[in-house]
Design an enzyme around this catalytic site. Structure first.
Site, PDB file in Angstrom:
ATOM      1  N   CYS A  85       0.840  -1.092   0.007  1.00 54.79           N
ATOM      2  CA  CYS A  85      -0.006  -0.212   0.174  1.00 54.79           C
ATOM      3  C   CYS A  85       0.673   1.265  -0.035  1.00 54.79           C
ATOM      4  CB  CYS A  85      -0.734  -0.007   1.077  1.00 54.79           C
ATOM      5  SG  CYS A  85      -2.351  -1.238   1.138  1.00 54.79           S
ATOM      6  N   MET A 122      -8.215   0.283   1.203  1.00 57.87           N
ATOM      7  CA  MET A 122      -7.630  -0.657   2.135  1.00 57.87           C
ATOM      8  C   MET A 122      -7.686   0.049   3.400  1.00 57.87           C
ATOM      9  SD  MET A 122      -6.973  -3.295   0.765  1.00 57.87           S
ATOM     10  CE  MET A 122      -6.307  -3.963   2.113  1.00 57.87           C
ATOM     11  N   GLU A 123      -7.749   1.576   3.413  1.00 61.79           N
ATOM     12  CA  GLU A 123      -7.447   2.150   4.563  1.00 61.79           C
ATOM     13  C   GLU A 123      -9.038   2.076   5.365  1.00 61.79           C
ATOM     14  OE1 GLU A 123      -4.269   3.607   2.286  1.00 61.79           O
ATOM     15  OE2 GLU A 123      -6.356   3.022   1.572  1.00 61.79           O
ATOM     16  N   ASP A 137     -10.905  -7.395  21.880  1.00 60.07           N
ATOM     17  CA  ASP A 137      -9.839  -7.045  22.872  1.00 60.07           C
ATOM     18  C   ASP A 137     -10.508  -6.714  24.358  1.00 60.07           C
ATOM     19  OD1 ASP A 137      -7.271  -7.065  24.029  1.00 60.07           O
ATOM     20  OD2 ASP A 137      -7.584  -4.979  23.844  1.00 60.07           O
TER      21      ASP A 137
END
Length: 167
Positions: A85, A122-123, A137
């Site tokens: 990228c 992609m971002e 998490d």
């Protein structure tokens, strides 16, 4: 014998050279345009976990605010995470999380914009993925069965291919 694919061949892989090696695409000759991408995904969980998030009752703090910030930070660092990228100057990164009762889940949406020579798909996908990982998490102590699901590109605007809407 198979036909040789070059980056200009329709259907060719743009990140593979004629020797089969990975390469970063040369965007130097591409036109600068307004680029936009929207991605989405979700984290499926138990109803009790969703209620803990809704009530801000998890020990690690505000899940939604933390995951939104994590998604923004991830979008800005996508070029450090995805090997081929390009680093981009992003004009906008908006990550939104919302609670969904059925099925119990946190819905994630990211919109990314830039003015440049390459897209921001992609971002946007990275923002959604990292926001989902952050939800996982922060809630894993109470629900190890959570599942990050349906991460996908929904919209893309700009560049040679113009506007694309996906279901």
């Amino acid at each position: 014998m198979a036909a040789e694919l070059t980056p200009e061949t329709p259907g060719a892989l743009s990140h593979i050279d004629d020797q089969g090696r990975a390469r970063m695409v040369d965007v130097g000759d591409k036109e600068v345009t307004e680029r936009r991408a929207v991605a989405e995904g979700r984290v499926l969980m138990q109803a009790d976990t969703l209620e803990l998030i809704r009530d801000s009752a998890l020990k690690k703090g505000d899940v939604l605010a933390t995951a939104e910030i994590a998604g923004v930070m991830a979008a800005k660092r996508t070029h450090e995470l995805i090997p081929l990228c390009h680093p981009l100057m992003l004009n906008k990164v908006l990550v939104e999380l919302s609670l969904v009762d059925e099925p119990p889940s946190v819905a994630i949406r990211a919109e990314v914009r830039c003015t440049g020579k390459t897209g921001v798909e992609m971002e946007a996908l990275t923002a959604v993925s990292v926001a989902g990982l952050t939800v996982y998490d922060m809630a894993k102590a109470v629900d190890r069965g959570m599942r990050i699901d349906a991460v996908r590109l929904r919209e893309k605007d700009g560049g040679r291919s113009g506007s694309v809407r996906l279901e």
